[in-house]
Enzyme design. Sequence first.
Site, PDB file in Angstrom:
ATOM      1  N   CYS A 134       0.850  -1.022   0.082  1.00 27.83           N
ATOM      2  CA  CYS A 134       0.009  -0.057   0.004  1.00 27.83           C
ATOM      3  C   CYS A 134       0.758   1.395   0.004  1.00 27.83           C
ATOM      4  CB  CYS A 134      -0.911   0.027   1.062  1.00 27.83           C
ATOM      5  SG  CYS A 134      -2.065   1.345   1.359  1.00 27.83           S
ATOM      6  N   CYS A 137      -0.564   4.168   2.193  1.00 29.81           N
ATOM      7  CA  CYS A 137      -0.144   4.005   3.647  1.00 29.81           C
ATOM      8  C   CYS A 137       1.120   4.171   3.967  1.00 29.81           C
ATOM      9  CB  CYS A 137      -0.776   2.638   4.029  1.00 29.81           C
ATOM     10  SG  CYS A 137      -2.109   1.965   3.439  1.00 29.81           S
ATOM     11  N   ASP A 138       1.805   3.714   3.111  1.00 34.52           N
ATOM     12  CA  ASP A 138       3.436   3.691   3.517  1.00 34.52           C
ATOM     13  C   ASP A 138       4.424   4.452   2.658  1.00 34.52           C
ATOM     14  OD1 ASP A 138       2.759   1.892   5.458  1.00 34.52           O
ATOM     15  OD2 ASP A 138       2.846   0.076   4.252  1.00 34.52           O
TER      16      ASP A 138
END
Length: 310
Positions: A134, A137-138
């Site tokens: 992701c 997300c990261d």
Amino acid sequence: MDNVRKTLIIGSGCSGWTAAIYTARANLKPLVITGHEPGGQLSITTLVENFPGFPAGIQGPELTENMRKQALHFGAEEMHGVVTATNLRKSPIEISVGQQMIYTETLIIASGASARWLGLPSEQALIGHGVSSCATCDGFFFSGKPVTVIGGGDSAMEEATFLTRFAESVTMIHRRDQFRASKIMLDRARANPKIQMITDTIVEEVMDPSAKEVTALKLRNLKTGTLWDHPTSAMFLGIGHTPNTKPFVGQLDLDDDGYIKTRDNIFTNIEGVFACGDVQDRRYRQAITAAGTGCMAALEVEKFLEARGE
């Protein structure tokens, strides 16, 4: 039948536990079947910084565990197991968990979608330590660093393009010489000066599990057999997700990739059966959107049962 539940929830990620919190507070005593990935995708995520209410961020497993405790506090129950078969058109609905049959008036499907991995032991050892599925997300954690994206479809192009906001450079690795991505997505990635593409190449190993961080990828060219180390700070998988919908095939309307088709976010083609989270959301796939649709599904279960005079 005395053993028929008001509602049952399949899945124990953000959407499942949110649905459990709401239905438990409505005194529906939901049963949550945790599935083969208890905690969902957040169970393999380290620091979550984009979930509201946590200024310093929160560890993914801690976030879902907090949701679990909250749901159980209000009267939800949980069962560790995997749904193996369903009969969604029966009344009550029949759910098989191993050898056990469970009956329910309504069903909330929050079984999620599992990221596709390369299957390398070194990759699995570094999930949450530089290996991610992701970028949204990261990606921020790798600001100013070189990163690598695996894949050749639209998902990979989207991940790579997004990562250029933060990364020093983005290298795309694809096993073929032709990309599956749509022309517009491919052209956009090729036009980005931060993105370079390596084709006909696979990842043999992710280094370095002993250091608990990604330092390089051992790559192999499939045409020449050449092996080399490619320095990078992160490896993002852009090879898609597999929705966990096998028990519903032939009953629920699914799209070509197996995601549940819904209308108005959470309604399926079968009355009393609702879907929420990543099992029906192939676009956003965020913890907060999963929680939101879990809330929607729970509220609709309440309305459905009220309409039946229960």
